[in-house]
Motif scaffolding. Structure first.
Motif, PDB file in Angstrom:
ATOM      1  N   MET A  81      35.514  49.094  45.797  1.00  0.00           N
ATOM      2  CA  MET A  81      35.313  48.153  44.687  1.00  0.00           C
ATOM      3  C   MET A  81      36.656  47.762  44.085  1.00  0.00           C
ATOM      4  O   MET A  81      37.574  48.568  44.022  1.00  0.00           O
ATOM      5  CB  MET A  81      34.435  48.795  43.599  1.00  0.00           C
ATOM      6  CG  MET A  81      32.984  48.912  43.991  1.00  0.00           C
ATOM      7  SD  MET A  81      32.005  49.982  42.886  1.00  0.00           S
ATOM      8  CE  MET A  81      32.452  49.404  41.278  1.00  0.00           C
ATOM      9  N   ARG A  82      36.741  46.502  43.657  1.00  0.00           N
ATOM     10  CA  ARG A  82      37.958  46.007  43.010  1.00  0.00           C
ATOM     11  C   ARG A  82      37.555  45.166  41.804  1.00  0.00           C
ATOM     12  O   ARG A  82      36.569  44.418  41.850  1.00  0.00           O
ATOM     13  CB  ARG A  82      38.788  45.139  43.957  1.00  0.00           C
ATOM     14  CG  ARG A  82      39.256  45.841  45.222  1.00  0.00           C
ATOM     15  CD  ARG A  82      40.238  46.969  44.913  1.00  0.00           C
ATOM     16  NE  ARG A  82      40.734  47.596  46.113  1.00  0.00           N
ATOM     17  CZ  ARG A  82      40.175  48.644  46.720  1.00  0.00           C
ATOM     18  NH1 ARG A  82      39.078  49.192  46.235  1.00  0.00           N
ATOM     19  NH2 ARG A  82      40.710  49.152  47.811  1.00  0.00           N
ATOM     20  N   PRO A  83      38.336  45.238  40.726  1.00  0.00           N
ATOM     21  CA  PRO A  83      38.037  44.411  39.548  1.00  0.00           C
ATOM     22  C   PRO A  83      38.399  42.947  39.790  1.00  0.00           C
ATOM     23  O   PRO A  83      39.093  42.621  40.755  1.00  0.00           O
ATOM     24  CB  PRO A  83      38.923  45.025  38.461  1.00  0.00           C
ATOM     25  CG  PRO A  83      40.043  45.661  39.203  1.00  0.00           C
ATOM     26  CD  PRO A  83      39.482  46.103  40.531  1.00  0.00           C
ATOM     27  N   ASN A  84      37.937  42.100  38.907  1.00  0.00           N
ATOM     28  CA  ASN A  84      38.307  40.687  38.818  1.00  0.00           C
ATOM     29  C   ASN A  84      37.645  39.756  39.820  1.00  0.00           C
ATOM     30  O   ASN A  84      38.017  38.589  39.887  1.00  0.00           O
ATOM     31  CB  ASN A  84      39.828  40.498  38.877  1.00  0.00           C
ATOM     32  CG  ASN A  84      40.517  41.177  37.728  1.00  0.00           C
ATOM     33  OD1 ASN A  84      39.953  41.290  36.639  1.00  0.00           O
ATOM     34  ND2 ASN A  84      41.715  41.663  37.951  1.00  0.00           N
ATOM     35  N   ALA A  85      36.680  40.214  40.592  1.00  0.00           N
ATOM     36  CA  ALA A  85      35.964  39.302  41.483  1.00  0.00           C
ATOM     37  C   ALA A  85      35.006  38.445  40.655  1.00  0.00           C
ATOM     38  O   ALA A  85      34.413  38.910  39.688  1.00  0.00           O
ATOM     39  CB  ALA A  85      35.200  40.068  42.544  1.00  0.00           C
ATOM     40  N   TYR A  86      34.884  37.188  41.043  1.00  0.00           N
ATOM     41  CA  TYR A  86      33.929  36.283  40.394  1.00  0.00           C
ATOM     42  C   TYR A  86      32.623  36.190  41.169  1.00  0.00           C
ATOM     43  O   TYR A  86      31.609  35.816  40.622  1.00  0.00           O
ATOM     44  CB  TYR A  86      34.509  34.866  40.316  1.00  0.00           C
ATOM     45  CG  TYR A  86      35.091  34.498  38.980  1.00  0.00           C
ATOM     46  CD1 TYR A  86      34.304  34.322  37.851  1.00  0.00           C
ATOM     47  CD2 TYR A  86      36.455  34.296  38.861  1.00  0.00           C
ATOM     48  CE1 TYR A  86      34.851  33.976  36.634  1.00  0.00           C
ATOM     49  CE2 TYR A  86      37.015  33.945  37.643  1.00  0.00           C
ATOM     50  CZ  TYR A  86      36.209  33.787  36.542  1.00  0.00           C
ATOM     51  OH  TYR A  86      36.757  33.440  35.339  1.00  0.00           O
ATOM     52  N   SER A  87      32.678  36.454  42.478  1.00  0.00           N
ATOM     53  CA  SER A  87      31.476  36.226  43.276  1.00  0.00           C
ATOM     54  C   SER A  87      31.394  37.198  44.444  1.00  0.00           C
ATOM     55  O   SER A  87      32.396  37.771  44.876  1.00  0.00           O
ATOM     56  CB  SER A  87      31.478  34.795  43.834  1.00  0.00           C
ATOM     57  OG  SER A  87      32.446  34.668  44.857  1.00  0.00           O
ATOM     58  N   SER A  88      30.176  37.352  44.955  1.00  0.00           N
ATOM     59  CA  SER A  88      29.980  38.204  46.128  1.00  0.00           C
ATOM     60  C   SER A  88      30.691  37.623  47.342  1.00  0.00           C
ATOM     61  O   SER A  88      31.122  38.369  48.223  1.00  0.00           O
ATOM     62  CB  SER A  88      28.488  38.387  46.414  1.00  0.00           C
ATOM     63  OG  SER A  88      27.869  37.143  46.645  1.00  0.00           O
ATOM     64  N   ARG A  89      30.842  36.309  47.392  1.00  0.00           N
ATOM     65  CA  ARG A  89      31.565  35.689  48.513  1.00  0.00           C
ATOM     66  C   ARG A  89      33.044  36.081  48.506  1.00  0.00           C
ATOM     67  O   ARG A  89      33.648  36.266  49.551  1.00  0.00           O
ATOM     68  CB  ARG A  89      31.421  34.167  48.475  1.00  0.00           C
ATOM     69  CG  ARG A  89      30.043  33.684  48.829  1.00  0.00           C
ATOM     70  CD  ARG A  89      29.774  33.922  50.277  1.00  0.00           C
ATOM     71  NE  ARG A  89      28.424  33.521  50.622  1.00  0.00           N
ATOM     72  CZ  ARG A  89      27.956  33.556  51.838  1.00  0.00           C
ATOM     73  NH1 ARG A  89      28.708  33.959  52.830  1.00  0.00           N
ATOM     74  NH2 ARG A  89      26.720  33.202  52.083  1.00  0.00           N
ATOM     75  N   GLU A  90      33.631  36.190  47.335  1.00  0.00           N
ATOM     76  CA  GLU A  90      35.018  36.657  47.250  1.00  0.00           C
ATOM     77  C   GLU A  90      35.112  38.094  47.758  1.00  0.00           C
ATOM     78  O   GLU A  90      36.038  38.445  48.499  1.00  0.00           O
ATOM     79  CB  GLU A  90      35.533  36.588  45.813  1.00  0.00           C
ATOM     80  CG  GLU A  90      35.750  35.185  45.306  1.00  0.00           C
ATOM     81  CD  GLU A  90      36.136  35.159  43.834  1.00  0.00           C
ATOM     82  OE1 GLU A  90      36.498  36.212  43.265  1.00  0.00           O
ATOM     83  OE2 GLU A  90      36.059  34.063  43.242  1.00  0.00           O
ATOM     84  N   ASP A 122      41.381  32.539  43.844  1.00  0.00           N
ATOM     85  CA  ASP A 122      40.309  33.470  44.204  1.00  0.00           C
ATOM     86  C   ASP A 122      40.852  34.735  44.873  1.00  0.00           C
ATOM     87  O   ASP A 122      40.612  35.831  44.422  1.00  0.00           O
ATOM     88  CB  ASP A 122      39.290  32.799  45.124  1.00  0.00           C
ATOM     89  CG  ASP A 122      38.472  31.742  44.404  1.00  0.00           C
ATOM     90  OD1 ASP A 122      38.498  31.694  43.154  1.00  0.00           O
ATOM     91  OD2 ASP A 122      37.799  30.953  45.094  1.00  0.00           O
ATOM     92  N   LEU A 123      41.567  34.569  45.975  1.00  0.00           N
ATOM     93  CA  LEU A 123      42.184  35.695  46.683  1.00  0.00           C
ATOM     94  C   LEU A 123      43.643  35.335  46.933  1.00  0.00           C
ATOM     95  O   LEU A 123      43.945  34.431  47.713  1.00  0.00           O
ATOM     96  CB  LEU A 123      41.457  35.986  47.988  1.00  0.00           C
ATOM     97  CG  LEU A 123      40.012  36.466  47.837  1.00  0.00           C
ATOM     98  CD1 LEU A 123      39.325  36.573  49.189  1.00  0.00           C
ATOM     99  CD2 LEU A 123      39.941  37.794  47.103  1.00  0.00           C
ATOM    100  N   VAL A 124      44.538  36.068  46.292  1.00  0.00           N
ATOM    101  CA  VAL A 124      45.955  35.720  46.254  1.00  0.00           C
ATOM    102  C   VAL A 124      46.773  36.716  47.073  1.00  0.00           C
ATOM    103  O   VAL A 124      46.744  37.915  46.801  1.00  0.00           O
ATOM    104  CB  VAL A 124      46.463  35.709  44.793  1.00  0.00           C
ATOM    105  CG1 VAL A 124      47.942  35.366  44.731  1.00  0.00           C
ATOM    106  CG2 VAL A 124      45.641  34.746  43.947  1.00  0.00           C
ATOM    107  N   GLU A 133      40.708  30.063  48.614  1.00  0.00           N
ATOM    108  CA  GLU A 133      39.825  29.529  47.580  1.00  0.00           C
ATOM    109  C   GLU A 133      38.433  29.377  48.162  1.00  0.00           C
ATOM    110  O   GLU A 133      38.236  28.637  49.134  1.00  0.00           O
ATOM    111  CB  GLU A 133      40.323  28.162  47.099  1.00  0.00           C
ATOM    112  CG  GLU A 133      41.527  28.247  46.200  1.00  0.00           C
ATOM    113  CD  GLU A 133      41.189  28.855  44.855  1.00  0.00           C
ATOM    114  OE1 GLU A 133      40.384  28.267  44.105  1.00  0.00           O
ATOM    115  OE2 GLU A 133      41.711  29.933  44.559  1.00  0.00           O
ATOM    116  N   TYR A 134      37.469  30.091  47.592  1.00  0.00           N
ATOM    117  CA  TYR A 134      36.098  29.962  48.034  1.00  0.00           C
ATOM    118  C   TYR A 134      35.472  28.743  47.358  1.00  0.00           C
ATOM    119  O   TYR A 134      35.504  28.609  46.143  1.00  0.00           O
ATOM    120  CB  TYR A 134      35.274  31.215  47.697  1.00  0.00           C
ATOM    121  CG  TYR A 134      33.878  31.069  48.196  1.00  0.00           C
ATOM    122  CD1 TYR A 134      32.861  30.657  47.338  1.00  0.00           C
ATOM    123  CD2 TYR A 134      33.576  31.251  49.529  1.00  0.00           C
ATOM    124  CE1 TYR A 134      31.581  30.460  47.805  1.00  0.00           C
ATOM    125  CE2 TYR A 134      32.303  31.064  50.001  1.00  0.00           C
ATOM    126  CZ  TYR A 134      31.313  30.664  49.131  1.00  0.00           C
ATOM    127  OH  TYR A 134      30.052  30.454  49.611  1.00  0.00           O
TER     128      TYR A 134
END
Length: 189
Positions: A81-90, A122-124, A133-134
């Protein structure tokens, strides 16, 4: 489908309705969900726009279940698990990339643009200035969102970022290949 608990569960109230606390609900999913879905649900607990739980609360809940059914899967999910995700796709994209041996991206990292404004990606992959960018369907159907996206992508390009746009139809092998090529182009050995 019903679910029977082996102990009394902590209850919250939302609009007057009793609901199981979020961390308890997540723990209860451990015997129903595949690992990646459990990770995505956990990422939401600690994710954006507002975290629902802390890692400490999650860790305590897992500890309290020592020896119980599903605790091994909870521990496995917690490790990824990681913090700061906005969506399950990320979350899905991050897991696919890391499991393919690529560096772990920063979820929703802040990026300074040449104009002095800040944006998030989104993912940097910051060291290589590569960004994934999703694109959800609302990015195509909402003219205001589309215009905002175009300006933002142009600003990111001006600032030197290489942007890979990802949709739900992109298959894992394509996501991995595109990201690997971009990172190598930017100097990843």
């Amino acid at each position: 489908m019903g679910h029977r608990a082996d102990r009394p569960l902590p209850i919250d109230r939302i609009d007057g309705l009793p609901v199981v606390e979020a961390v308890e609900a997540w723990c209860g999913l451990a015997t129903f969900l595949v690992l990646d879905d459990l990770i995505a649900a956990g990422d939401r607990l600690i994710g954006l726009p507002i975290p629902i739980a802390t890692l400490g609360e999650i860790d305590r809940a897992i500890q309290e279940r020592s020896g119980m059914r599903g605790v091994v899967r909870l521990r496995e999910a917690r490790a990824e698990m990681r913090p700061n995700a906005y969506s399950s796709r990320e979350t899905w994209a991050r897991l696919v990339l890391v499991r393919a041996g690529l560096p772990e991206p920063e979820a929703n990292g802040r990026i300074l643009l040449r104009s002095g404004r800040w944006t998030k990606g989104d993912l940097v992959f910051r060291p290589w200035m590569v960004l994934l960018e999703y694109e959800g369907e609302q990015h195509l159907t909402d003219p205001a969102q589309w215009a905002t996206d175009l300006t933002r992508y142009n600003d990111l390009t001006e600032a030197g970022w290489l942007v890979i746009r990802v949709s739900k139809r992109m298959r894992p092998h394509e996501l991995i290949a595109r990201t690997r090529r971009a990172l190598r182009f930017r100097g990843l050995a």
